[in-house]
Scaffold this motif. Structure first.
Motif, PDB file in Angstrom:
ATOM      1  N   ILE A 105      22.053  32.871  63.135  1.00  0.00           N
ATOM      2  CA  ILE A 105      21.379  31.988  62.177  1.00  0.00           C
ATOM      3  C   ILE A 105      21.947  30.583  62.246  1.00  0.00           C
ATOM      4  O   ILE A 105      21.203  29.592  62.167  1.00  0.00           O
ATOM      5  CB  ILE A 105      21.491  32.553  60.754  1.00  0.00           C
ATOM      6  N   LEU A 106      23.263  30.457  62.416  1.00  0.00           N
ATOM      7  CA  LEU A 106      23.873  29.132  62.531  1.00  0.00           C
ATOM      8  C   LEU A 106      23.301  28.359  63.721  1.00  0.00           C
ATOM      9  O   LEU A 106      23.151  27.133  63.659  1.00  0.00           O
ATOM     10  CB  LEU A 106      25.391  29.256  62.666  1.00  0.00           C
ATOM     11  N   LYS A 107      22.959  29.063  64.773  1.00  0.00           N
ATOM     12  CA  LYS A 107      22.352  28.415  65.940  1.00  0.00           C
ATOM     13  C   LYS A 107      20.969  27.849  65.625  1.00  0.00           C
ATOM     14  O   LYS A 107      20.496  26.928  66.288  1.00  0.00           O
ATOM     15  CB  LYS A 107      22.241  29.414  67.098  1.00  0.00           C
ATOM     16  N   MET A 108      20.303  28.418  64.609  1.00  0.00           N
ATOM     17  CA  MET A 108      18.954  27.979  64.251  1.00  0.00           C
ATOM     18  C   MET A 108      18.948  26.688  63.432  1.00  0.00           C
ATOM     19  O   MET A 108      17.893  26.081  63.266  1.00  0.00           O
ATOM     20  CB  MET A 108      18.243  29.085  63.467  1.00  0.00           C
ATOM     21  N   GLY A 109      20.110  26.290  62.880  1.00  0.00           N
ATOM     22  CA  GLY A 109      20.123  25.031  62.148  1.00  0.00           C
ATOM     23  C   GLY A 109      21.010  24.932  60.932  1.00  0.00           C
ATOM     24  O   GLY A 109      21.621  23.883  60.695  1.00  0.00           O
ATOM     25  N   PRO A 110      21.102  25.965  60.085  1.00  0.00           N
ATOM     26  CA  PRO A 110      21.916  25.836  58.868  1.00  0.00           C
ATOM     27  C   PRO A 110      23.382  25.532  59.162  1.00  0.00           C
ATOM     28  O   PRO A 110      23.942  26.016  60.147  1.00  0.00           O
ATOM     29  CB  PRO A 110      21.768  27.213  58.207  1.00  0.00           C
ATOM     30  N   SER A 116      31.095  37.846  48.252  1.00  0.00           N
ATOM     31  CA  SER A 116      30.256  37.057  49.153  1.00  0.00           C
ATOM     32  C   SER A 116      31.078  36.609  50.357  1.00  0.00           C
ATOM     33  O   SER A 116      32.305  36.525  50.293  1.00  0.00           O
ATOM     34  CB  SER A 116      29.672  35.841  48.428  1.00  0.00           C
ATOM     35  N   SER A 117      30.372  36.312  51.444  1.00  0.00           N
ATOM     36  CA  SER A 117      31.015  35.850  52.673  1.00  0.00           C
ATOM     37  C   SER A 117      30.358  34.561  53.126  1.00  0.00           C
ATOM     38  O   SER A 117      29.140  34.408  53.009  1.00  0.00           O
ATOM     39  CB  SER A 117      30.910  36.903  53.778  1.00  0.00           C
ATOM     40  N   VAL A 118      31.167  33.645  53.654  1.00  0.00           N
ATOM     41  CA  VAL A 118      30.667  32.348  54.103  1.00  0.00           C
ATOM     42  C   VAL A 118      30.952  32.202  55.594  1.00  0.00           C
ATOM     43  O   VAL A 118      32.075  32.454  56.057  1.00  0.00           O
ATOM     44  CB  VAL A 118      31.328  31.195  53.322  1.00  0.00           C
ATOM     45  N   PHE A 119      29.933  31.776  56.327  1.00  0.00           N
ATOM     46  CA  PHE A 119      30.058  31.555  57.769  1.00  0.00           C
ATOM     47  C   PHE A 119      29.642  30.131  58.096  1.00  0.00           C
ATOM     48  O   PHE A 119      28.591  29.664  57.658  1.00  0.00           O
ATOM     49  CB  PHE A 119      29.157  32.528  58.545  1.00  0.00           C
ATOM     50  N   THR A 120      30.469  29.425  58.855  1.00  0.00           N
ATOM     51  CA  THR A 120      30.116  28.128  59.415  1.00  0.00           C
ATOM     52  C   THR A 120      30.454  28.179  60.906  1.00  0.00           C
ATOM     53  O   THR A 120      30.989  29.179  61.400  1.00  0.00           O
ATOM     54  CB  THR A 120      30.896  26.979  58.755  1.00  0.00           C
TER      55      THR A 120
END
Length: 311
Positions: free
Chosen positions: A213-218, A230-234
């Motif tokens: 999903i990160l590759k798609m833009g967010p 909760s988990s956070v990914f950057t």
């Protein structure tokens, strides 16, 4: 913070494990709608809140408008319609944690949001726009209105957050990807559940799915995991923040309140970990009262739970 979205009332079974297919008792109506819950939580946390949506000229619509106005939401762009009734959702809960819904939305006032309702001047002033998937798949005109709002906010330098909020009763897995994956190039923060991450990417592993999903833009993938936190990914980091322990009364709206809490945390200058902790607290407090909006906390209540002084 602004939001284009669904406003409706929610009517819920009083007892767990009661199907819709037999006579029984219900509680409600309660003001609801994923977008409405989100923006109400934003306002209760002390941030200027703006909303674009529609209700019918009926008692349900009046109740929703009254609640939002009392909590501080700018209701000047909510349409009150004579020819459509306010949207309704019926919900029943099961002991395994699942829910089932019956909706009256697409032919209700809820579904009467159009691109022409999206005022460029109004949207160009927003720092954040929040879009919810359950609004986008009500019908085509709602989807086009949301897409227009996203473009206006991005073009004016604002940021956009997105909660997929899939409803299997309304949309197939194939349609979900068709509608939403192209949108992700314009999204700054996405708030999916674990299941939604998997649906969007068709991956079997959470970490792999979030990286996709990160590759798609967010810039941030913030995964809501209920009782697990909760988990956070950057692109640069990933971490998990545990949930707060509270007595659960009604889980409806917790995810929407969580998203509101995370955005408010960012606006108030918290780093990602502190923002996730703040959001966990907002989501936890949201489940302590019956009704989708009833548990949305104030800033003072959140500070009391987390032992901080966010101002």
């Amino acid at each position: 913070v602004g939001c284009v979205g669904d406003l409706l009332v929610e009517v819920m079974r009083q007892k767990v494990d009661e199907s819709f297919g037999a006579p029984g008792t219900f509680d409600g109506p309660f003001p609801s709608g994923a977008s409405g819950i989100f923006i109400d939580a934003i306002a209760r946390l002390g941030i200027k809140a703006h909303f674009i949506g529609a209700v019918g000229r009926d008692d349900f619509g009046q109740m929703i408008i009254k609640r939002l106005k009392e909590d501080g939401v700018d209701i000047s762009h909510i349409k009150i319609m004579d020819d459509y009734t306010t949207g309704v959702a019926f919900v029943t809960y099961f002991s395994n944690g699942s829910r089932k819904f019956i909706y009256h939305l697409s032919r209700a006032a809820t579904g009467q949001i159009y691109p022409e309702d999206i005022d460029p001047d109004y949207f160009s002033k927003l720092n954040y726009l929040h879009i919810v998937g359950s609004t986008m798949f009500i019908n085509e005109n709602c989807r086009e209105a949301c897409q227009k709002a996203v473009k206006l906010v991005k073009d004016s330098g604002g940021k956009v957050s997105f909660d997929p909020n899939f409803r299997p009763e309304l949309l197939s897995k194939e349609k979900i990807r068709e509608y939403f994956n192209p949108l992700l190039s314009n999204i700054d923060i996405i708030f999916p559940t674990v299941d939604e991450v998997m649906i969007l990417t068709d991956k079997k592993n959470l970490k792999d799915a979030c990286r996709e999903i990160l590759k798609m833009g967010p810039e941030n993938v913030v995964v809501k995991q209920g009782k697990k936190g909760s988990s956070v990914f950057t692109l640069d980091e990933e971490f998990h923040v545990p949930a707060f322990e509270v007595k659960e009364v009604d889980p409806t709206g917790a995810g929407d309140c969580y998203s509101a809490g995370f955005i408010v945390g960012i606006i108030k200058g918290l780093d990602l970990k502190k923002a996730a902790e703040f959001a966990n607290a907002v989501g936890a407090l949201a489940i302590t009262k019956k009704g989708p909006m009833e548990g949305a906390p104030t800033l003072e209540e959140v500070n009391r739970l987390i032992g901080l002084s966010v101002s």
